[in-house]
Motif scaffolding. Structure first.
Motif, PDB file in Angstrom:
ATOM      1  N   GLU A 143       0.547  -6.700   0.305  1.00 36.96           N
ATOM      2  CA  GLU A 143       1.301  -7.657   1.095  1.00 36.96           C
ATOM      3  C   GLU A 143       2.223  -8.451   0.180  1.00 36.96           C
ATOM      4  O   GLU A 143       2.047  -8.486  -1.036  1.00 36.96           O
ATOM      5  N   THR A 180      -3.560  -4.391   1.276  1.00 41.71           N
ATOM      6  CA  THR A 180      -3.509  -4.252   2.729  1.00 41.71           C
ATOM      7  C   THR A 180      -4.663  -3.456   3.312  1.00 41.71           C
ATOM      8  O   THR A 180      -4.912  -3.527   4.509  1.00 41.71           O
ATOM      9  N   ALA A 216      -4.655  -0.353   3.880  1.00 42.12           N
ATOM     10  CA  ALA A 216      -3.927   0.353   4.941  1.00 42.12           C
ATOM     11  C   ALA A 216      -4.420   1.773   5.173  1.00 42.12           C
ATOM     12  O   ALA A 216      -4.102   2.380   6.200  1.00 42.12           O
TER      13      ALA A 216
END
Length: 552
Positions: free
Chosen positions: A297, A303, A305
């Motif tokens: 981020e 993240t 992700a």
């Protein structure tokens, strides 16, 4: 932070996370002497489960520089010249279009040509210090070859030269090293492993020089520094193998005052994630076609992700084989497309290395034991599996508990749910990206180069407006247009004599091509050219320009 950050990539070849900072994270990392990289990690973030998309350099680097899976853009075979989809662009060009000075010293190896619009400065002297002024942000890449597998197997004299900066008290003695259990405890492996660790120390000293230059120039505070290796160690059952040792890599990112010092990210990330992450951190748009995920981020926090990270191996030079593998935060599932083939087929290049030869010698000795009616005893079952004539169709390993992948759980009913889940994830991924590795290579090449002839990038079309500005366009999808005021050079660039540069797809013609982003307003003679990756570049168009002042 309103000022655009600089970006410095420092990469090496062929190492796992054998850095001191990874002690207690990766087996044997505590034996490495790496004070500079340890300090870098102490000032930033260490990624504890970073993985390459391929266990070999060129396919891995192709994914890093494009943000795309090799199996989706055709760069999966080791040593190919791909024609990726037209939307694929090399990351530095996106930074260059945004006003960054881009440099590379000097390695590319992206499995495709490098258009002249990608780098401001490329070659052995390329450096952020060559940018036009101190206010220009830079994206500088330094790719070291110090730890490449070939250096492990140098002659004693050449190895001494290659590690000349390593102090005597930091060298590793073969008698003292701890080998992974899949390697025979013999002299060739002990020597190779000690040399591998010494090369890492030499590489760490090189990294320290670059970081020192950054400090000298007063740039450390606003520079994102990224260190990574392209894939795992250059020894059997690692490099070229689609497993943990082949794909697990160190990854460190430092960005002062943004990333908290001494932090660690525990979730799986892919080196492919570097491209979209760098764009995001610089405030630039991430192209939709990239497969990578943004892993940091703007606050400097990870993240998380990725639920899964996917990797694979395909043809390795003359070795015809293919595997696909997926990792979550705990397990690795691997599917071997050719289980009837040895994971250690003949390889003309690698078979000359002492560790490869040692495996083959011990296997031969076991064959002689069988001839005498004796039980083979030169290799353990795990070691024997490295050179076995076949391999399991499926493998499942609990990496958290079994980082060396000693116990295949694919047939263990206790892990049936995990096996099914990861099977499904791999199937879905292959279908989603359109795995080009399932297409015969000859058929793929024929689609790229009909009749064996590269396609031609169309000529650039030029229009000059009423103010004398040059507007350029090219009808070839994916073409990148560049321009320069430097005429054709009478003598070729001296580095074109280096076969490595030709193999790496770098065009060195002594001219610095600027990417065309807005109408060209330079006066005099302007040269315009277009590149479509995988095509023959267009012919150069020469334009005579004269600015006309706009009326008040």
């Amino acid at each position: 932070m309103t000022e655009r950050p600089n970006i410095l990539w420092i990469s090496t070849h062929d190492i796992n996370p054998h850095l001191g900072t990874y002690a207690d994270v990766w087996p044997g990392a505590e034996h490495a002497f790496t004070p500079n990289l340890d300090e870098l990690a102490g000032g930033g973030m260490r990624f504890d489960q970073a993985l390459a998309t391929a266990p070999v350099c060129a396919p891995s680097r192709a994914s890093i520089i494009t943000g795309c899976q090799p199996t989706a853009i055709g760069t999966m075979h080791m040593r190919t010249r791909a024609v990726p989809p037209p939307e694929v662009v090399l990351l530095p060009e996106l930074f260059r279009q945004a006003g960054y000075f881009t440099s590379n010293n000097f390695f590319t190896d992206f499995q495709m040509e490098v258009p002249g619009t990608v780098f401001d400065d490329i070659g052995t002297e390329a450096h952020w210090r060559n940018r036009p002024d101190a206010d220009t942000p830079f994206f500088a890449q330094f790719h070291g070859l110090i730890t490449h597998e070939s250096a492990i197997y140098l002659s004693d004299e050449d190895f001494s030269k290659a590690t000349s900066h390593v102090p005597a008290d930091q060298r590793h003695h073969p008698d003292d090293v701890e080998l992974p259990p899949y390697y025979p405890d013999t002299e060739p492996f002990r020597i190779a492993w000690a040399r591998y660790l010494d090369l890492i120390t030499e590489m760490d000293l090189w990294v320290g020089e670059l970081l020192g230059q950054l400090e000298e120039d007063g740039l450390a505070a606003n520079t994102i520094v990224v260190f990574w290796s392209d894939h795992g160690v250059g020894m059997p059952r690692a490099k070229r193998w689609a497993n943990e040792a082949g794909t697990r890599v160190p990854l460190i990112v430092r960005w002062p005052d943004v990333i908290a010092p001494g932090t660690a990210a525990a979730d799986v990330v892919s080196l492919m994630d570097l491209a979209p992450t760098m764009l995001s951190l610089a405030g630039l748009e991430v192209p939709e076609h990239m497969h990578g995920a943004v892993m940091l981020e703007l606050t400097g926090r990870p993240t998380a992700a990725n639920d899964y990270v996917f990797s694979g191996r395909d043809r390795m030079d003359e070795q015809e084989d293919a595997s696909r593998t997926v990792r979550d935060n705990r397990f690795r599932y691997t599917r071997h497309l050719h289980p009837d083939r040895s994971g250690m087929q003949h390889h003309e290049y690698a078979d000359k290395f002492s560790t490869w030869a040692e495996f083959r010698r011990l296997s031969f000795e076991e064959a002689n034991q069988l001839a005498l009616g004796e039980e083979p005893s030169k290799l353990s079952p795990l070691q024997r599996s490295v050179i076995a004539p076949n391999k399991p169709a499926e493998e499942l390993f609990d990496i958290a508990a079994d980082p060396h992948e000693e116990h295949n759980l694919a047939d263990d009913p206790s892990f049936a749910d995990d096996l099914s889940r990861l099977r499904g994830a791999l199937d879905e991924w292959q279908a989603r990206i359109g795995d080009l590795g399932t297409i015969p290579e000859a058929e793929l090449n024929a689609s790229w180069r009909p009749g064996g002839v590269p396609q031609q990038t169309a000529a650039v079309t030029i229009e000059i407006d009423e103010f004398g500005a040059v507007h350029a366009s090219c009808p070839t999808p994916g073409a990148r247009i560049g321009w320069t005021t430097v005429p054709e050079q009478p003598e070729p660039h001296p580095m074109t004599a280096n076969p490595m540069f030709r193999m790496l797809g770098v065009e060195l013609d002594g001219r610095r091509w600027k990417p065309y982003t807005t109408p060209i307003t330079a006066e005099g003679t302007v040269y315009v050219k277009a590149w479509r990756i995988g095509f023959t570049p267009s012919k150069v168009v020469t334009v005579e320009t004269a600015r006309v002042a706009a009326s008040a």
